[in-house]
Design an enzyme around this catalytic site. Structure first.
Site, PDB file in Angstrom:
ATOM      1  N   GLY A  21       0.839  -1.201   0.000  1.00  0.00           N
ATOM      2  CA  GLY A  21       0.000   0.000   0.000  1.00  0.00           C
ATOM      3  C   GLY A  21       0.868   1.243   0.000  1.00  0.00           C
ATOM      4  N   TYR A 156     -14.825  -3.942   8.307  1.00  0.00           N
ATOM      5  CA  TYR A 156     -13.479  -3.336   8.351  1.00  0.00           C
ATOM      6  C   TYR A 156     -12.898  -3.509   9.751  1.00  0.00           C
ATOM      7  CZ  TYR A 156     -10.144   0.672   8.102  1.00  0.00           C
ATOM      8  OH  TYR A 156      -9.039   1.494   8.135  1.00  0.00           O
ATOM      9  N   ALA A 158     -13.728  -5.647  12.050  1.00  0.00           N
ATOM     10  CA  ALA A 158     -13.489  -7.058  12.388  1.00  0.00           C
ATOM     11  C   ALA A 158     -12.199  -7.542  11.734  1.00  0.00           C
ATOM     12  CB  ALA A 158     -14.675  -7.900  11.932  1.00  0.00           C
ATOM     13  N   ALA A 159     -11.966  -7.131  10.480  1.00  0.00           N
ATOM     14  CA  ALA A 159     -10.737  -7.552   9.786  1.00  0.00           C
ATOM     15  C   ALA A 159      -9.504  -6.955  10.466  1.00  0.00           C
ATOM     16  CB  ALA A 159     -10.798  -7.139   8.319  1.00  0.00           C
TER      17      ALA A 159
END
Ligand SMILES: NC(=O)c1ccc[n+]([C@@H]2O[C@H](COP(=O)([O-])OP(=O)(O)OC[C@H]3O[C@@H](n4cnc5c(N)ncnc54)[C@H](OP(=O)(O)O)[C@@H]3O)[C@@H](O)[C@H]2O)c1
Length: 259
Positions: A21, A156, A158-159
């Site tokens: 990223g 989001y 939870a990830a």
């Protein structure tokens, strides 16, 4: 120079770095910060952007899949001839209004792939090389502050919670061989991805950007990607040689998303 000043201008000379990223936003700032201090840096994303550091080696890839992550890891190791530092900044928050019931099964899986499995897979692909480094260090960029995301960002949150657990477990596993793993959790930071998410949230809440940032305890202001780059540079440097397994909040004291 006084006895207490530090010359950090060449701190990363000879260090080999991969930033996922890294084409824009926080990842691009981290890459630039480490390049400026002498590191050789590979950045990866699906495509380069205007913000992508010119002196980085860019490797294109979609790290949501195992094949994509493996290919990126292999190409990075080839380009660098090994690896000392891994910064996983890859991630994306997609807001599903009005609440978590609007998040489809496919969107749950996509969030898990981009916000969790991309980091697991890239890390696995390069871990052998990091273990061979004299000072291997990993920083994973998370989210959530003091309170977990819910509602439109439940998938989001939870990830990222899984990412936190993974990072701390990996820190424990790798500590005996000296590879350090830390987490950095940003608050609301001015980046292309962050701005997009905030726009959706503020328009749903019927508030302005100023009203949104007023909820940040530290002077009611947004954070800048360079403020993340600075702590990440510290955490992957020998100055942080005794720090592993922690989640470092860079949130301006902002913990809750009131949506
Ligand atoms: N900005 C904030 O306010 C904020 C707050 C909390 C946490 N965070 C976290 O900070 C990290 C960086 O966020 P940011 O704000 O810098 O976001 P950003 O500006 O959207 O940058 C995200 C980076 O990830 C890459 N990326 C996205 N999908 C990808 C995919 N499938 N495969 C490979 N690369 C992919 C993007 O490039 P391409 O799109 O070209 O692939 C880009 O380089 C993320 O993990 C995010 O969850 C940010």
């Amino acid at each position: 120079m006084s006895a207490f000043s530090l010359d950090l201008s060449k701190e990363f000379a000879g260090q080999r770095v991969l930033v996922t990223g890294g084409s824009r936003g926080i990842g691009a700032s981290v890459a630039q910060r480490l390049i400026d201090a002498g590191a050789k840096v590979v950045v990866t994303a699906r495509q380069p952007h205007a913000q992508t550091p010119k002196d980085a080696i860019f490797i294109a890839g979609d790290t949501r899949t195992k094949e994509g992550a493996d290919a990126v890891g292999k190409a990075a190791l080839q380009a660098l001839g090994g690896l000392d530092i891994l910064v996983n900044s890859v991630g994306a928050a997609r807001v599903h209004l009005p609440n978590s019931e609007a998040i489809s099964d496919d969107e749950w899986l996509d969030s898990i792939n981009i916000n969790f499995m991309a980091t697991v897979r890239v890390t696995s692909a390069v871990l052998g090389a990091l273990k061979e480094s004299k000072a291997g260090a990993i920083v994973n960029v998370s989210a959530g502050g003091n309170a977990p995301f819910g509602g439109p960002l439940l998938h989001y949150g939870a990830a990222k919670a899984a990412l936190n657990n993974y990072s701390q477990g990996l820190a424990k596993e790798l500590a005996p061989i000296g590879v350090r793993v830390n987490i950095v959790t940003p608050g609301p930071i001015i980046t292309p991805g962050g701005d997009e998410v905030r726009k959706t949230i503020t328009s749903a809440m019927g508030i302005t950007d100023e009203q949104f940032f007023a909820t940040v305890p530290l002077k009611g202001r947004a954070g800048q990607p360079e403020e993340l780059a600075e702590i990440i540079a510290f955490l992957v440097s020998p100055r942080a040689a005794y720090i592993t397994g922690h989640n470092h909040f860079v949130t301006g004291g902002w913990g809750e998303l009131s949506l």
